[in-house]
Design a protein around this motif. Sequence first.
Motif, short mmCIF file in Angstrom:
data_model
loop_
_atom_site.label_atom_id
_atom_site.label_comp_id
_atom_site.label_asym_id
_atom_site.label_seq_id
_atom_site.Cartn_x
_atom_site.Cartn_y
_atom_site.Cartn_z
N UNK A 43 0.84 -1.20 0.00
CA UNK A 43 0.00 0.00 0.00
C UNK A 43 0.88 1.25 0.00
N UNK A 44 1.91 1.24 0.84
CA UNK A 44 2.83 2.38 0.89
C UNK A 44 3.53 2.59 -0.45
N UNK A 45 3.95 1.49 -1.08
CA UNK A 45 4.64 1.60 -2.37
C UNK A 45 3.68 2.11 -3.44
N UNK A 46 2.43 1.66 -3.45
CA UNK A 46 1.46 2.16 -4.43
C UNK A 46 1.25 3.66 -4.25
N UNK A 47 1.17 4.11 -3.00
CA UNK A 47 1.00 5.54 -2.75
C UNK A 47 2.21 6.33 -3.21
N UNK A 48 3.39 5.79 -2.98
CA UNK A 48 4.62 6.44 -3.43
C UNK A 48 4.64 6.54 -4.96
N UNK A 49 4.29 5.47 -5.63
CA UNK A 49 4.26 5.48 -7.10
C UNK A 49 3.20 6.43 -7.63
N UNK A 50 2.04 6.47 -6.96
CA UNK A 50 0.98 7.38 -7.38
C UNK A 50 1.43 8.83 -7.28
N UNK A 51 2.14 9.15 -6.21
CA UNK A 51 2.65 10.52 -6.05
C UNK A 51 3.65 10.87 -7.15
N UNK A 52 4.55 9.94 -7.45
CA UNK A 52 5.50 10.17 -8.54
C UNK A 52 4.78 10.33 -9.87
N UNK A 62 9.32 2.06 -12.90
CA UNK A 62 8.22 2.40 -11.99
C UNK A 62 6.89 2.40 -12.72
N UNK A 63 6.88 2.79 -13.99
CA UNK A 63 5.65 2.71 -14.78
C UNK A 63 5.18 1.27 -14.90
N UNK A 64 6.11 0.36 -15.12
CA UNK A 64 5.78 -1.06 -15.18
C UNK A 64 5.27 -1.55 -13.83
N UNK A 65 5.93 -1.12 -12.77
CA UNK A 65 5.53 -1.55 -11.42
C UNK A 65 4.13 -1.06 -11.08
N UNK A 66 3.82 0.20 -11.37
CA UNK A 66 2.49 0.72 -11.04
C UNK A 66 1.43 0.03 -11.90
N UNK A 67 1.78 -0.30 -13.14
CA UNK A 67 0.85 -1.03 -14.00
C UNK A 67 0.60 -2.43 -13.43
N UNK A 68 1.61 -3.06 -12.88
CA UNK A 68 1.43 -4.37 -12.26
C UNK A 68 0.49 -4.29 -11.06
N UNK A 69 0.63 -3.25 -10.24
CA UNK A 69 -0.28 -3.06 -9.13
C UNK A 69 -1.71 -2.84 -9.63
N UNK A 70 -1.83 -2.03 -10.68
CA UNK A 70 -3.15 -1.75 -11.25
C UNK A 70 -3.82 -3.04 -11.74
N UNK A 71 -3.05 -3.84 -12.46
CA UNK A 71 -3.61 -5.09 -12.99
C UNK A 71 -3.97 -6.05 -11.87
N UNK A 72 -3.16 -6.11 -10.84
CA UNK A 72 -3.44 -7.01 -9.72
C UNK A 72 -4.73 -6.60 -9.00
N UNK A 73 -5.02 -5.32 -9.00
CA UNK A 73 -6.20 -4.82 -8.29
C UNK A 73 -7.48 -4.83 -9.09
N UNK A 74 -7.39 -5.14 -10.36
CA UNK A 74 -8.60 -5.15 -11.20
C UNK A 74 -9.42 -6.38 -10.94
N UNK A 75 -10.71 -6.22 -11.26
CA UNK A 75 -11.68 -7.32 -11.25
C UNK A 75 -12.10 -7.70 -9.90
#
Length: 75
Positions: A43-52, A62-75
Motif C-alpha cells: 500500500x505504501x509503495x502504491x501511494x509512493x508510485x501514485x505521487x511520482x 516504476x511505470x511497469x511496477x504501477x501497472x502491475x499493481x493496477x492489474x493485480x487490483x482489477x476485477x
Amino acid sequence: MTTALTIADEATIIGRAIRPDDGDWSADIANAILRINLARKDVDRMNELAELARKGELSSDEELEIENYRRAGRD
C-alpha cells in the motif's frame, strides 16, 4: 465477418477461474477471501508510485511496477 480479439488480463482470467458469482462458496471460504488484502508495504509503495505519477516523475521501471499493481487490483 471479423471478430475483435479481446485480450484478458491476469485479474480477469483469475476471476473467471474463481467464478465468484456462482454462489456456491461456503461462508468460511467467502469470509477468508474477503480478508485477503495487500501488505502495508505494498500500500505504501502504491501511494509512493501514485505521487511520482502525479508529478510526472515515474521511471520506466516504476511505470511497469504501477501497472502491475493496477492489474493485480482489477476485477
